[in-house]
Design a protein around this motif. Structure first.
Motif, PDB file in Angstrom:
ATOM      1  N   HIS B 207       0.835  -1.194   0.000  1.00 13.01           N
ATOM      2  CA  HIS B 207       0.000   0.000   0.000  1.00 13.01           C
ATOM      3  C   HIS B 207       0.874   1.249   0.000  1.00 13.01           C
ATOM      4  CE1 HIS B 207      -3.726  -2.159   0.511  1.00 13.01           C
ATOM      5  NE2 HIS B 207      -3.152  -2.890   1.445  1.00 13.01           N
ATOM      6  N   GLY B 208       2.207   1.042  -0.003  1.00 10.99           N
ATOM      7  CA  GLY B 208       3.102   2.193   0.070  1.00 10.99           C
ATOM      8  C   GLY B 208       3.582   2.606  -1.314  1.00 10.99           C
ATOM      9  N   ASP B 209       3.123   3.766  -1.776  1.00  2.46           N
ATOM     10  CA  ASP B 209       3.508   4.233  -3.115  1.00  2.46           C
ATOM     11  C   ASP B 209       5.014   4.394  -3.248  1.00  2.46           C
ATOM     12  OD1 ASP B 209       0.868   4.275  -3.488  1.00  2.46           O
ATOM     13  OD2 ASP B 209       0.703   6.398  -4.053  1.00  2.46           O
ATOM     14  N   ALA B 210       5.640   4.958  -2.196  1.00  2.38           N
ATOM     15  CA  ALA B 210       7.073   5.223  -2.269  1.00  2.38           C
ATOM     16  C   ALA B 210       7.835   3.922  -2.481  1.00  2.38           C
ATOM     17  CB  ALA B 210       7.541   5.908  -0.987  1.00  2.38           C
ATOM     18  N   LEU B 211       7.445   2.899  -1.707  1.00  2.00           N
ATOM     19  CA  LEU B 211       8.107   1.599  -1.805  1.00  2.00           C
ATOM     20  C   LEU B 211       7.934   1.011  -3.209  1.00  2.00           C
ATOM     21  CD1 LEU B 211       9.556  -0.722  -0.235  1.00  2.00           C
ATOM     22  CD2 LEU B 211       7.300  -1.680   0.177  1.00  2.00           C
ATOM     23  N   LEU B 212       6.720   1.098  -3.722  1.00  2.00           N
ATOM     24  CA  LEU B 212       6.448   0.539  -5.048  1.00  2.00           C
ATOM     25  C   LEU B 212       7.259   1.260  -6.115  1.00  2.00           C
ATOM     26  CD1 LEU B 212       2.605   0.111  -4.622  1.00  2.00           C
ATOM     27  CD2 LEU B 212       4.199  -1.746  -5.096  1.00  2.00           C
ATOM     28  N   LYS B 213       7.302   2.605  -6.014  1.00  2.00           N
ATOM     29  CA  LYS B 213       8.040   3.374  -7.028  1.00  2.00           C
ATOM     30  C   LYS B 213       9.523   3.067  -6.961  1.00  2.00           C
ATOM     31  CE  LYS B 213       4.744   7.114  -7.517  1.00  2.00           C
ATOM     32  NZ  LYS B 213       4.349   8.449  -7.073  1.00  2.00           N
TER      33      LYS B 213
END
Lengths: 266, 250
Positions: B207-213
């Motif tokens: 659910h973490g955008d930063a992690l995914l990016k």
């Protein structure tokens, strides 16, 4: 259908092939159970010894049995029954208790059953020390018949694996079966000839009180040689019937439930 | 060489109520000829997905979208209800709470060996790795202590260190490294980069955008068990956030 059978057979075959893994894990699990104690698994042996001697003395007095015969009878019966009931109780819970492992670590499902059976056998092995002590004391006759204990334990082991493979999935699917098994096992201790002898029951009542009991046959197979007797013909027949039934149920249930099992415990 | 290929994968959980679990009711109902079918939840509906080697795929979607179920199916932990799953390469998955697969009474050291053995390694080969795993996990002397004395972040660190030491071809992570601290996360990211250079596959649900990016190069947006969108991380995240801010698909 054929696909399911192949998958189930493959699961058990792969489970067997990885015997080093589950045996190692079983040893670790026994160690872990007692990690914070000094005596470790020997607590079981002590506990069993206390139980056997205490009950043999008590029931021996009630039933007016000579102690030198009755103590080994109760010891063999109690140690054998502990193994049988442990295999049944833990076989019933094997998949429910290992749900997190099953859902986080890929392994053949049968491996969990093999591991559970090994844990029970390891604990049983600790209890065998009591039988060895009785042999040393001359309470259990040292005869070639003692060798029959080996195939008896092997037959009980096969039944334990089969029970895990059919009762385990059944309990995972129908959660009332677990507590049911647990309550039946407590009563079974008294219905199985552990503290009393079959020949004390009137012949016409034996069928109704003892004949139906699968534990009675498997227990006889293990205990009779310890008392210097060859298991009777009816014991062999009963053991063959119980083992056959367990294996059939295992094949039928495990084949049908294997692919749904992870969903039931998740 | 690692690939994952899913064809028409369907996964359904039966919502087994007490009545359904109960064997007596089942027997009575089936004898009366009106066996009630249990409530079924379609966790995944007809998923087609191909993941090539070298892919870093992020899974996004609301709670209950099927992300963890999809990871479990790729990991071979859940057999699909229907459809086919083909995975080539060694798959290892960091799934299910921080403590999953660890024996709480045993020391970190013993868990290194046990967990490896569960995954098919020999005790000897695992013992040989203990020092490396200890170093990487940053647990130091705590590796001797029983796992129940670890925080959840430390348990995650231990599991991640064990799994990645086994050189998987496919690594599946649910919610990244959860509660592991920043220092460990940085080291873990370096290991993931190394792992990716050997053409592995990483699938990460988060659910973490930063992690995914940071970790992923492409993404799949799951909603109610179906794929809504597949493409670049930025594009998929934009579509996903747009959907709930405007109330579509919400």
């Amino acid at each position: 259908m054929a696909v399911r059978t192949t998958a189930a057979v493959g699961d058990v075959a792969e489970g067997l092939r990885r015997w080093r893994s589950w045996f190692y894990l079983a040893v670790e699990s026994v160690k872990n159970q007692y990690r914070r104690t000094v005596l470790g698994p020997w607590w079981l042996t002590l506990q069993t010894a206390a139980y056997v001697v205490g009950l043999a003395v008590l029931f021996g007095a009630i039933f007016r049995q000579p102690l030198d015969e009755f103590v080994p009878y109760v010891a063999g019966g109690f140690i054998g029954f502990t193994l049988l009931s442990g295999l049944t109780r833990n076989g019933a819970e094997v998949f429910v208790n290992n749900a997190t492992t099953l859902l986080s670590t890929r392994q053949p499902l049968s491996m969990l059953v093999f591991q559970m059976v090994s844990v029970e056998l390891l604990q049983f092995a600790h209890n065998l020390l009591i039988i060895m002590a009785f042999v040393a004391l001359g309470l259990v006759p040292l005869s070639p018949l003692l060798l029959l204990v080996v195939p008896a334990v092997l037959v009980i082991t096969i039944n334990g694996v089969a029970i895990g493979l059919w009762l385990g999935p059944t309990v995972a699917r129908f959660r009332d079966v677990g507590p049911f098994v647990a309550s039946i096992l407590q009563v079974m201790m008294f219905f199985t000839p552990v503290f009393w002898r079959v020949d004390e029951i009137a012949a016409d009542q034996r069928g109704a009180l003892v004949g139906w009991n699968p534990f009675g046959y498997l227990l006889g197979l293990f205990r009779d040689p310890l008392l210097g007797d060859l298991p009777s013909f009816s014991t062999w027949v009963g053991v063959a019937a119980v083992t056959g039934l367990n294996l059939l149920l295992a094949a039928w249930v495990f084949t049908r439930t294997r692919s749904r099992l992870p969903y039931w415990v998740s | 060489m690692a690939t994952i290929s899913l064809r028409k994968v369907h996964a359904e959980y039966q919502l087994l109520s007490v009545r359904d679990y109960n064997l007596k009711n089942r027997v009575v109902q089936s004898v009366r000829g009106r066996l009630k079918e249990p409530v079924v939840i379609d966790a995944l509906r007809s998923i087609d997905l191909d993941i090539r080697e070298g892919s870093r795929l992020g899974l996004v979607g609301p709670n209950g979208a099927g992300k963890s179920t999809l990871l479990s199916i790729m990991a071979g932990l859940l057999p699909p209800t229907s459809g086919s799953v083909r995975v080539e390469g060694r798959v290892l998955a960091l799934l299910g709470g921080s403590e999953a697969g660890l024996d709480q009474e045993a020391s970190g050291r013993d868990n290194v060996v046990s967990m490896g053995v569960q995954l098919g390694e020999s005790p000897t080969s695992m013992r040989a790795r203990i020092d490396d795993i200890t170093d990487f996990s940053g647990l130091g002397d705590r590796i001797q202590h029983p796992v129940y004395s670890y925080s959840s972040g430390m348990q995650t660190r231990l599991r991640f260190s064990i799994l990645t030491s086994l050189r998987p071809d496919v690594l599946l992570l649910d919610e990244g490294l959860g509660t592991a601290d920043a220092e460990f996360t940085a080291r873990a990211n370096r290991r993931l980069d190394e792992f990716m250079t050997s053409a592995g596959i990483l699938v990460l649900a988060s659910h973490g955008d930063a992690l995914l990016k940071e970790q992923c190069t492409e993404a799949v947006w799951l909603q109610s068990g179906a794929i809504v969108e597949q493409g670049s991380v930025d594009g998929v995240l934009r579509g996903y956030h747009h959907s709930y801010s405007t109330g579509i698909n919400g």
